[in-house]
Design an enzyme around this catalytic site. Structure first.
Site, PDB file in Angstrom:
ATOM      1  N   GLU A 122     -42.571 -35.870  20.531  1.00  0.00           N
ATOM      2  CA  GLU A 122     -42.417 -36.985  21.472  1.00  0.00           C
ATOM      3  C   GLU A 122     -43.748 -37.683  21.724  1.00  0.00           C
ATOM      4  O   GLU A 122     -43.802 -38.918  21.858  1.00  0.00           O
ATOM      5  CB  GLU A 122     -41.821 -36.486  22.786  1.00  0.00           C
ATOM      6  CG  GLU A 122     -40.414 -35.929  22.679  1.00  0.00           C
ATOM      7  CD  GLU A 122     -39.355 -36.990  22.431  1.00  0.00           C
ATOM      8  OE1 GLU A 122     -39.693 -38.189  22.395  1.00  0.00           O
ATOM      9  OE2 GLU A 122     -38.175 -36.613  22.272  1.00  0.00           O
ATOM     10  N   ASP A 267     -32.627 -36.071  12.299  1.00  0.00           N
ATOM     11  CA  ASP A 267     -32.471 -37.488  11.994  1.00  0.00           C
ATOM     12  C   ASP A 267     -33.695 -38.169  11.384  1.00  0.00           C
ATOM     13  O   ASP A 267     -33.652 -38.711  10.285  1.00  0.00           O
ATOM     14  CB  ASP A 267     -32.017 -38.251  13.240  1.00  0.00           C
ATOM     15  CG  ASP A 267     -32.779 -37.853  14.507  1.00  0.00           C
ATOM     16  OD1 ASP A 267     -33.730 -37.064  14.426  1.00  0.00           O
ATOM     17  OD2 ASP A 267     -32.395 -38.346  15.594  1.00  0.00           O
ATOM     18  N   GLU A 375     -22.600 -40.575  24.007  1.00  0.00           N
ATOM     19  CA  GLU A 375     -23.658 -39.735  23.437  1.00  0.00           C
ATOM     20  C   GLU A 375     -23.134 -38.889  22.279  1.00  0.00           C
ATOM     21  O   GLU A 375     -23.817 -38.720  21.262  1.00  0.00           O
ATOM     22  CB  GLU A 375     -24.242 -38.838  24.527  1.00  0.00           C
ATOM     23  CG  GLU A 375     -25.382 -37.939  24.081  1.00  0.00           C
ATOM     24  CD  GLU A 375     -26.692 -38.674  23.883  1.00  0.00           C
ATOM     25  OE1 GLU A 375     -27.694 -38.013  23.543  1.00  0.00           O
ATOM     26  OE2 GLU A 375     -26.728 -39.915  24.047  1.00  0.00           O
ATOM     27  N   GLU A 414     -30.068 -46.731  19.132  1.00  0.00           N
ATOM     28  CA  GLU A 414     -29.783 -46.561  17.703  1.00  0.00           C
ATOM     29  C   GLU A 414     -28.717 -47.502  17.154  1.00  0.00           C
ATOM     30  O   GLU A 414     -28.838 -47.996  16.022  1.00  0.00           O
ATOM     31  CB  GLU A 414     -29.402 -45.107  17.419  1.00  0.00           C
ATOM     32  CG  GLU A 414     -30.535 -44.130  17.551  1.00  0.00           C
ATOM     33  CD  GLU A 414     -30.819 -43.736  18.992  1.00  0.00           C
ATOM     34  OE1 GLU A 414     -31.897 -43.136  19.243  1.00  0.00           O
ATOM     35  OE2 GLU A 414     -29.977 -44.015  19.865  1.00  0.00           O
TER      36      GLU A 414
END
Length: 517
Positions: A122, A267, A375, A414
């Site tokens: 992150e 991902d 989600e 996304e």
């Protein structure tokens, strides 16, 4: 064998006359800016920034309802630094100056709290990516935005300081970094003995670029060495060529499972394979080959069509060579990644598959009460229709081709990211309309207090309540992609002809690619 497939694919790719020739299509339209819609997105960005600046700055994240803040990313001002590249792209010079005043005051060598965990992943995508992107933009196409050269140079200096703080994570037997460290009272790892493929496979773009900008090769060397364990995997492997499990041992470099997907913790590893090739097609041709291997396997083995709406295409999760029809909002980036791969490689099949994924994920927005995608969700695969739908979801599933399993929406970008790339490659204004529709729904449902908040249930009236938390990627990604869908042509915009001089990191921070001349 994987290696045989890889050699075959490489020979096929080398036969392309021009890998940067763009996607062949006779029907493509040129993207057309929509000034009014771009201005509306910019107003929401300005509103979001003012709420944060007045009630949370210089702390990490805004609680818009309680008009307070939370330091959830080590107190280094993550919302500000994450929002910086968006402010630059939008030409919000006052906001840019406010953030540039903050940057030199941040101490990236420690945390205010003792034993506070620092996430390497992150921290990299939000802070280092944000700082490097701002540096590239303010020394490149947006250099007239700010005249203070010292403030601009400080961006690169602070990115390097932060990377130096994170380097301790790589001190493992393999050089695969641990996922978390502490800096206070002294730098140390929080050893778990394993890391996810996204956790350390999503460092290589930013750290390679940092080496290019500073002339210090250690950042590229560290991350590329770790990445090698993903390019040539060992240990527990699944049955699908190029598709990997989730966890890798930092002690041995071997895979510990074969639990895979295009969703959380996996991902952005796949995302960065093709983006590294875009960054430098000569140095990172192996990354291209690995992306193609994974993409082809995904199309062959993971593409799934709901039994109630077989025109939709989602990507299943898998365990070994068994697939499971479930996915979520995070995986909706895959449509855009396939589109980008098709642009970069000049391969229409990837673009077409990416468009199918993008259109299908947008249907998860249209199916809910709020017009926003959930989600997480599931479906019944049309080739294996013996699954059970929960009794209270049967009607919903028959109409929509999925049912929510996790109904929150946390301001994620996304789906808008994929719609953006679909628009750039087709020029079809339907994608502008889809984005505008989604933007209106998000604005209506998530507006809360002095900003925008995550909601609890996309399938309940007005979102089922707020969490009173605004993620930094709201301004970094979601609003940036929405703005670019409607905004003017610029060097930052993705070009369908393949002539791209910027590549977006996974937090939507545009980084300048290596000079290919």
């Amino acid at each position: 064998m994987w290696i045989e497939r890889l050699h075959s694919l490489t020979r096929g790719l080398l036969s392309l006359q021009n890998v940067f020739g763009g996607v062949p299509t006779a029907s493509r339209e040129q993207p057309k800016p929509d000034q009014d819609r771009a201005a509306a997105v910019k107003e929401v960005f300005k509103e979001s920034w003012q709420g944060y600046y007045q009630h949370a700055f210089p702390h990490d994240s805004l609680r818009p309802i309680s008009m307070s803040y939370v330091d959830n990313r080590n107190g280094w001002g993550v919302t500000a630094i994450d929002a910086l590249s968006t402010a630059i792209v939008m030409g919000e010079s006052e906001t840019v100056e406010q953030i540039l005043e903050l940057v030199p005051t941040v101490d990236f060598t420690t945390t205010k709290k003792e034993k506070e965990m620092v996430s390497v992943f992150e921290t990299n995508i939000r802070y280092i990516g944000g700082l490097l992107s701002a540096y590239d933009l303010l020394t490149g196409p947006m250099k007239d935005t700010i005249k203070d050269s010292e403030a601009v140079e400080c961006l690169l200096q602070q990115a390097q300081t932060l990377a130096d703080s994170l380097i301790i994570a790589f001190d493992t037997p393999t050089g695969i970094p641990e996922g978390d460290i502490v800096l206070n009272p002294k730098p140390a790892q929080l050893p778990k003995g394993q890391n996810t493929i996204a956790g350390f496979g999503t460092l290589v773009l930013e750290w390679t670029h940092l080496s290019d900008l500073t002339g210090d090769g250690k950042y590229a060397n560290l991350t590329q060495h770790a990445q090698a364990y993903l390019l040539d995997p060992m240990g527990v492997l699944g049955g699908f060529p190029g598709l990997l499990g989730k966890q890798v041992s930092t002690e041995t470099g071997e895979f510990l499972d074969s639990s895979g997907s295009w969703g959380a913790s996996r991902d952005s590893f796949y995302e960065y394979l093709i983006k590294m090739y875009l960054y430098d097609p000569v140095a990172f041709s192996l990354y291209r080959d690995r992306w193609v291997l994974a993409a082809d396997s995904t199309m062959e083995y993971l593409a799934s069509h709901p039994s109630s709406r077989q025109e939709l295409t989602f990507l299943s999760d898998f365990e070994g060579n068994e697939t499971f029809p479930r996915s979520g909002h995070l995986a909706s980036f895959a449509g855009g990644n396939f589109i980008l791969g098709g642009i970069v490689l000049g391969q229409r099949k990837y673009v077409d598959f990416g468009l199918a994924l993008t259109d299908s994920h947008h249907e998860t927005y249209r199916g809910t009460a709020t017009g926003i995608g959930p989600e997480g969700f599931r479906w019944i695969d049309s080739d294996h229709p013996d699954g059970d739908v929960p009794k209270d979801k049967v009607k919903f599933y028959e109409e929509n081709g999925f049912w929510p399993t996790s109904s929150s929406y946390v301001l994620r970008p996304e789906t808008m990211e994929s719609i953006y790339q679909a628009y750039r490659v087709t020029g079809d204004t339907k994608y502008q309309d889809l984005a505008w529709e989604a933007f209106g729904n998000i604005k209506k449902v998530c507006r809360a207090g002095v900003g925008y908040s995550s909601i609890r249930d996309v399938n309940a009236a007005m979102g089922g309540g707020f969490t009173d938390f605004e993620e930094s990627f709201w301004m970094a990604e979601t609003l940036k992609y929405l703005y670019l869908i409607f905004g003017p042509e610029s060097e930052v915009q993705i070009q369908a002809d393949g002539a791209n001089t910027f590549v977006f990191n996974t937090e939507a921070h545009p980084l300048r690619v290596r000079n290919r001349s």
